[in-house]
Design a protein around this motif. Structure first.
Motif: not given
Length: 111
Positions: A104-111
């Motif tokens: 698994g690999i983390q994807v974070t969508v955030s400003s």
């Protein structure tokens, strides 16, 4: 037994893009379908996309048009190109084939 290694995750702003890679080690994908799943915090793991050995893709309906799955058999790699990312795309993304999961690999969508 095949081992799967995901890469390409990270932090991206809303509306941005990322390309995830899944590389097979110890064996090739061969004649098997390869899948991407994701798991957001507090939620169940969900199907994202699948690609057949002939290259035919399929996607969960809600992601069609934003995500594209592809494969490079010579490199034993499968890719997930993600565009117009939203905060709700934040999750750990997993590669899966032949009853084997990547780490698994983390994807974070955030400003």
């Amino acid at each position: 037994q095949v081992q799967l290694v995901e890469s390409g995750g990270g932090l991206v702003q809303p509306g941005g893009s990322l390309r995830l890679s899944c590389t097979a080690a110890g064996s090739k994908f061969g004649s098997y379908a390869v899948h991407w799943y994701r798991q957001a915090p507090g939620k169940q793991r969900e199907f994202v996309a699948r690609i057949l050995p002939n290259g035919a893709p399929s996607y969960t309906d809600s992601l069609k048009g934003r995500f594209t799955i592809s494969r490079d058999s010579a490199k034993s790699s499968v890719y997930l190109q993600m565009h117009s990312l939203k905060s709700e795309d934040t999750a750990v993304y997993f590669c899966y084939t032949r009853n084997v999961w990547g780490q698994g690999i983390q994807v974070t969508v955030s400003s």
